[in-house]
Design an enzyme around this catalytic site. Structure first.
Site, PDB file in Angstrom:
ATOM      1  N   ALA A  95       2.253   2.796  -2.407  1.00  0.00           N
ATOM      2  CA  ALA A  95       3.574   2.359  -3.181  1.00  0.00           C
ATOM      3  C   ALA A  95       3.820   3.405  -4.487  1.00  0.00           C
ATOM      4  O   ALA A  95       4.476   2.973  -5.324  1.00  0.00           O
ATOM      5  CB  ALA A  95       3.492   1.060  -3.876  1.00  0.00           C
ATOM      6  N   SER A 140       5.218   6.645  -4.505  1.00  0.00           N
ATOM      7  CA  SER A 140       6.223   7.418  -4.218  1.00  0.00           C
ATOM      8  C   SER A 140       7.077   6.780  -2.805  1.00  0.00           C
ATOM      9  O   SER A 140       6.540   5.992  -2.300  1.00  0.00           O
ATOM     10  CB  SER A 140       5.771   8.962  -4.046  1.00  0.00           C
ATOM     11  OG  SER A 140       4.806   8.913  -2.616  1.00  0.00           O
ATOM     12  N   TYR A 180       0.068  11.904  14.174  1.00  0.00           N
ATOM     13  CA  TYR A 180       0.744  10.940  13.675  1.00  0.00           C
ATOM     14  C   TYR A 180       1.337   9.924  14.547  1.00  0.00           C
ATOM     15  O   TYR A 180       1.455   8.718  14.360  1.00  0.00           O
ATOM     16  CB  TYR A 180       1.962  11.702  12.706  1.00  0.00           C
ATOM     17  CG  TYR A 180       2.856  10.840  11.871  1.00  0.00           C
ATOM     18  CD1 TYR A 180       2.518  10.017  10.842  1.00  0.00           C
ATOM     19  CD2 TYR A 180       4.195  10.582  12.532  1.00  0.00           C
ATOM     20  CE1 TYR A 180       3.546   9.618  10.084  1.00  0.00           C
ATOM     21  CE2 TYR A 180       4.926   9.759  11.867  1.00  0.00           C
ATOM     22  CZ  TYR A 180       4.748   9.360  10.612  1.00  0.00           C
ATOM     23  OH  TYR A 180       5.493   8.249   9.920  1.00  0.00           O
ATOM     24  N   THR A 217       0.652  -1.146  -0.006  1.00  0.00           N
ATOM     25  CA  THR A 217       0.156   0.054  -0.085  1.00  0.00           C
ATOM     26  C   THR A 217       0.756   1.244   0.069  1.00  0.00           C
ATOM     27  O   THR A 217       1.826   1.185   0.355  1.00  0.00           O
ATOM     28  CB  THR A 217      -0.999   0.080   1.038  1.00  0.00           C
ATOM     29  OG1 THR A 217      -0.140   0.301   2.545  1.00  0.00           O
ATOM     30  CG2 THR A 217      -1.832  -1.130   1.248  1.00  0.00           C
TER      31      THR A 217
END
Length: 277
Positions: A10, A12, A158, A8
């Site tokens: 994928a 960059s 995050y 997933t």
């Protein structure tokens, strides 16, 4: 018969570097992007090997179901699933399901996609979850306010999502009853654009400065542990946290079994999915 991997995020950065390396080694790479256009462009950029572009907005749980259905109906059993996609947002945003987007993409999509695809795993399959040492920045998951309403900060969101990644891997390992291996990965601070997407100009500037000062890893170097764990001949030990191709200790907050169980149950509720191992 080539091995099959779904990666997933994928299109960059670390994901693209991982996809390129595995395609060059003869794997069948299911290359996921948020849009089919971007996934196809990434496949073209790699330019070699057996690559199938796939699309899904991982912030929308309905499209996660659609992605899993496509993989199950059209492709061989997975030898490796690499949950790599991730976002970092300056401003608080909710998904269609009312979940804070960073938590939805960075954790709930990992949880749901792994659960949906588990029946489609090949024997001795490997699940690799790209986490981060950023999980040390929070002492626990804020279960009373998962969407961080009233106290949102991009770094806090995050860090919470990355703690959830590690807790999920450890709890999966405790519950598993088969030969599946699951690992959490710390890629390091890598020269990627994750801090430039969907952020304010000030946070984009801060990310560029931070990346120049401390982000010395290339995308290929950041992908090295994912590539190693996917390709090493003998399955690696399950339920560990890996950095630079060796296991290491994660931070104290990630070892709470009570916290991990609660996260599992809350993830089942938020995804409306009963994850049974």
């Amino acid at each position: 018969m080539p091995k099959t991997v779904l990666i997933t995020g994928a299109t960059s950065g670390i994901g693209l570097a991982t996809a390129r390396a595995l395609a060059e080694q003869g794997w069948h790479v299911l290359l996921h992007g948020r849009t089919l256009e971007r996934a196809r462009a990434a496949a073209t950029a790699i330019g070699t090997g057996h690559i199938t572009p796939l699309e899904a907005d991982l912030g929308d749980l309905q499209t996660v179901h659609q992605l899993a259905k496509t993989v199950q109906s059209e492709h061989p059993p997975l030898d490796v699933l690499i949950n790599n996609a991730g976002v970092w947002n300056s401003t608080r945003e909710l998904t269609a399901q009312g979940v804070e987007r960073t938590f939805a993409v960075n954790h709930l999509a990992y949880f749901l996609l792994t659960g949906l695809l588990r029946p489609h795993f090949a024997p001795r399959a490997r699940v690799l979850c790209v986490a981060s040492d950023s999980h040390k920045q929070v002492k626990g998951v804020d279960f009373d306010n998962l969407s961080l309403e009233g106290k949102y900060h991009g770094l806090r969101a995050y860090a919470q999502s990355k703690l959830a990644n590690v807790l999920f891997c450890y709890e999966y390992d405790r519950r598993r009853t088969d030969d599946t291996v699951i690992c959490a990965i710390q890629p390091g601070l890598v020269q990627t654009d994750i801090g430039l997407k969907g952020n304010t100009w000030l946070h984009r500037l801060a990310w560029r400065v931070r990346r120049q000062m401390w982000g010395h890893k290339t995308a290929e170097e950041g992908a090295s542990t994912s590539i190693f764990l996917a390709t090493v001949a003998e399955p690696p030990p399950s339920g560990l946290y890996w950095d630079d191709c060796v296991p290491k200790q994660s931070y104290a907050s990630s070892y709470s079994e009570q916290e991990a169980r609660r996260l599992w149950e809350e993830s089942e509720r938020l995804t409306d999915f009963r994850f049974i191992l």
